[in-house]
Write an enzyme that holds these catalytic residues in place. Structure first.
Site, short mmCIF file in Angstrom:
data_model
loop_
_atom_site.label_atom_id
_atom_site.label_comp_id
_atom_site.label_asym_id
_atom_site.label_seq_id
_atom_site.Cartn_x
_atom_site.Cartn_y
_atom_site.Cartn_z
CG HIS A 68 77.89 132.53 87.22
ND1 HIS A 68 77.53 131.32 86.65
CD2 HIS A 68 79.15 132.35 87.69
CE1 HIS A 68 78.53 130.47 86.74
NE2 HIS A 68 79.53 131.06 87.39
CG HIS A 73 76.89 129.38 90.66
ND1 HIS A 73 77.37 130.66 90.53
CD2 HIS A 73 77.97 128.58 90.77
CE1 HIS A 73 78.69 130.63 90.57
NE2 HIS A 73 79.10 129.38 90.71
CB CYS A 75 94.71 123.37 88.90
SG CYS A 75 93.61 124.71 88.38
CB CYS A 91 90.95 122.21 89.81
SG CYS A 91 90.73 122.28 88.04
CB CYS A 123 94.33 123.71 84.69
SG CYS A 123 92.58 123.37 84.94
CG HIS A 129 90.31 126.67 86.16
ND1 HIS A 129 90.24 125.40 86.71
CD2 HIS A 129 89.16 127.30 86.47
CE1 HIS A 129 89.08 125.28 87.36
NE2 HIS A 129 88.41 126.41 87.23
CE LYS A 152 85.33 128.16 81.12
NZ LYS A 152 86.46 127.95 81.85
CE LYS A 164 87.35 136.35 89.61
NZ LYS A 164 88.17 135.36 90.26
N1 MSP Z 1 82.37 123.69 95.37
C1 MSP Z 1 82.42 122.84 94.25
C2 MSP Z 1 81.35 121.77 94.33
C3 MSP Z 1 81.41 120.92 95.56
S1 MSP Z 1 80.09 119.79 95.63
C4 MSP Z 1 80.44 118.79 96.89
C5 MSP Z 1 82.21 123.66 92.99
N2 MSP Z 1 81.60 124.83 93.15
S2 MSP Z 1 81.28 125.91 91.99
O1 MSP Z 1 80.85 127.11 92.64
O2 MSP Z 1 82.38 126.01 91.10
O3 MSP Z 1 80.01 125.40 91.27
C6 MSP Z 1 80.11 124.45 90.37
C7 MSP Z 1 78.73 124.11 89.82
O4 MSP Z 1 78.06 125.27 89.31
C8 MSP Z 1 78.88 123.22 88.62
O5 MSP Z 1 79.02 121.88 88.95
C9 MSP Z 1 77.60 123.48 87.91
O6 MSP Z 1 76.63 122.76 88.58
C10 MSP Z 1 77.41 124.97 88.11
N3 MSP Z 1 78.03 125.77 87.06
C11 MSP Z 1 79.00 126.71 87.20
N4 MSP Z 1 79.24 127.28 85.99
C12 MSP Z 1 78.44 126.72 85.06
C13 MSP Z 1 78.14 126.97 83.69
N5 MSP Z 1 78.79 127.87 82.98
N6 MSP Z 1 77.14 126.27 83.13
C14 MSP Z 1 76.40 125.36 83.84
N7 MSP Z 1 76.65 125.11 85.10
C15 MSP Z 1 77.76 125.63 85.70
O7 MSP Z 1 82.58 123.19 91.93
#
Ligand code: MSP
Length: 492
Positions: free
Chosen positions: A19, A22, A127, A130, A144, A147, A304, A307
């Site tokens: 999304h 990412h 969690c 997390c 948490c 979450h 936020k 889901k």
């Molecule tokens: N897999 C772990 C990271 C491991 S790195 C060695 C993880 N993955 S995640 O799919 O949850 O992606 C997290 C990253 O996506 C966040 O750190 C951020 O960079 C980005 N984001 C996910 N949701 C976000 C928002 N709502 N807003 C901005 N960035 C966010 O954590």
């Protein structure tokens, strides 16, 4: 070989589709990489996918397919999105690849031998979302804080990483490397956390099957975060450095890349990157990354993304209607990189029409229309001068300083300040009527504007690469043609 500028994104979990959140980090890395390349630096930009752990296992089970099939399908979705968003990454590592798994296993055994990893027992609150044990003190109403779910009480035999031994070395490192914890306003959180004392970290699971087995004790799989962080080294040839046979011909020499220049991450995973990761690197005797930069979070229309609300924004919903570059522009102009922000369609459309269609698009059209009439063509060598170009040169310096500091919004502000003064310059000098009385002066003004537009074109390149290509084509020397608007207005 000179060391490359090495920038990374987090590797994304594959339990759900990508999304806008990412996309945010990946776009930031792309913008930084393109900027550095434009400055003549050799850049290596790594992204990837985080494919192990209980969450993936569960998602696959629910879908009735194997975890491997699940991650293969889901990884495609991320890769597709990066194509759509015009992300020029150099490598995408998947943690289920042998080049990664072998390095994780080897590092585990090295640290086990050194005593930085030891076997013990753990009971604590875990969690699942997390993928981390939470301390009682971190819970809010027993849940948490991220979450909003109650963690599960888990007891298991586990291997620990001796994180507690790195408290003092970490504090000393933060003290001596002020840019490591970035942006600076986030540093105190980490420093205080470490000062409060570090506990050894459980780094294996017996209940999770979908993980990398410990070589010397395959009843345990390696904790997904311990596994994941190592991607930053496995992707660039640490396996070869460690002498793992299969990697003798690996495409990268670790030493040409490491230490990483910038790990870009979201604020919720700052601790993993700013505490655990440097401690693991210290245990391995490796130099630490120069900067870990934690950006803020996006909400969507004030909420936020979740889901239950079903309000995840798929960037393609926007790019398919309005193009890729406007989205790339919007999210970095709208919110200072580092802070939190809210994504709203209204704000997007407003900026599209005001900044892109009006300020930039009209400026280009009217300058080129007037230039077509009065100059006919853009000369090969333009010896224009004047206040506007002096201001461009000054803005160029500011722009660079902001880009180096990852102040993307300020870099764009600097560009749009010039765009604004160019529009004003046209309104004030009125070249269309000036041409009747002072044709030579009019030509000089138009040339000045064309040259200033070339600066703008350069400044927007990392953010809007296709737009800047098109602008450069229109602004090159030679006959001036008729062009459609760069950004047709979005009508209400
Ligand atoms: N897999 C772990 C990271 C491991 S790195 C060695 C993880 N993955 S995640 O799919 O949850 O992606 C997290 C990253 O996506 C966040 O750190 C951020 O960079 C980005 N984001 C996910 N949701 C976000 C928002 N709502 N807003 C901005 N960035 C966010 O954590």
């Amino acid at each position: 070989m000179t060391k490359k500028f090495y920038v990374t994104t987090p590797i994304y979990y594959l339990n759900s589709a990508p999304h806008i959140g990412h996309a945010y980090t990946t776009l930031a890395a792309d913008i930084l990489a393109r900027y550095k390349k434009s400055k003549g630096e050799e850049v290596y930009f790594l992204t990837g996918t985080d494919e192990h752990g209980a969450n993936i296992e569960k998602a696959a089970l629910n879908a009735g397919i194997t975890p491997q099939k699940w991650v293969d399908d889901m990884a495609e979705k991320f890769i597709d999105l990066w194509k759509v968003l015009n992300i020029e990454y150099d490598d995408l590592i998947r943690t289920t690849q042998p080049r990664h798994e072998a390095v994780v296993q080897e590092i585990f055994e090295i640290l086990l031998k050194k005593g930085d990893i030891y076997k013990g027992k753990y009971s604590g609150k875990y969690c699942l979302s997390c993928e981390a044990y939470l301390d009682e003190s971190e819970l809010v109403d027993g849940k948490c804080p991220i979450h909003k779910k109650e963690p599960q009480l888990i007891e298991e035999e586990t291997y620990f990483f001796r994180l507690s031994a790195y408290q003092e070395p970490l504090l000393k490192f933060y003290e001596q490397n002020k840019d490591f914890l970035s942006p600076h306003f986030r540093a105190a959180e980490i420093v205080n956390f470490v000062k409060n004392g570090l506990k050894d970290l459980s780094v294996t699971r017996t209940k999770v099957k979908w993980g990398i087995p410990v070589k010397s004790n395959p009843a345990h799989t390696i904790y997904v975060w311990f596994d994941a962080l190592i991607n930053y080294t496995s992707a660039i040839g640490y396996g070869k450095t460690l002498g793992i046979k299969e990697f003798a011909d690996y495409k990268c020499n670790f030493e040409d890349y490491w230490p990483a220049d910038t790990h870009l991450i979201g604020k919720e995973i700052f601790r993993f990157h700013a505490v655990i990761w440097p401690a693991v690197l210290m245990a391995l005797g490796l130099p630490l990354p120069k900067k870990v930069f934690a950006h803020g979070w996006w909400t969507v229309e004030g909420e936020k993304m979740s889901k239950s609300l079903g309000n995840f924004i798929d960037p393609r919903d926007i790019t398919s209607k309005y193009g890729v570059d406007p989205l790339r522009y919007f999210i970095f102009r709208e919110v200072p990189f580092g802070g939190d922000g809210d994504f709203s369609m209204e704000a997007f459309k407003k900026r599209f029409n005001a900044d892109l269609a009006n300020d930039l698009g009209n400026l280009l059209s009217r300058t080129l229309n007037m230039a077509a009439k009065n100059l006919g063509s853009i000369p090969e060598h333009c010896a224009a001068g004047g206040g506007l170009l002096d201001r461009c040169a000054a803005a160029d310096g500011e722009y660079d300083a902001h880009m180096e500091n990852l102040e993307f919004d300020k870099a764009l502000d600097a560009a749009w300040l010039i765009i604004g003064s160019m529009n004003k310059y046209i309104d004030e000098t009125k070249p269309w009527s000036l041409a009747k009385t002072e044709p030579e002066k009019t030509k000089a003004i138009l040339l000045e504007l064309v040259l200033a537009l070339r600066y703008v074109c350069k400044w927007i390149t990392p953010f809007m690469p296709e737009t800047s290509k098109e602008m450069a084509r229109r602004l090159k020397s030679g006959p001036i043609e008729k062009y459609p608007p760069l950004f047709p207005r979005i009508e209400a």
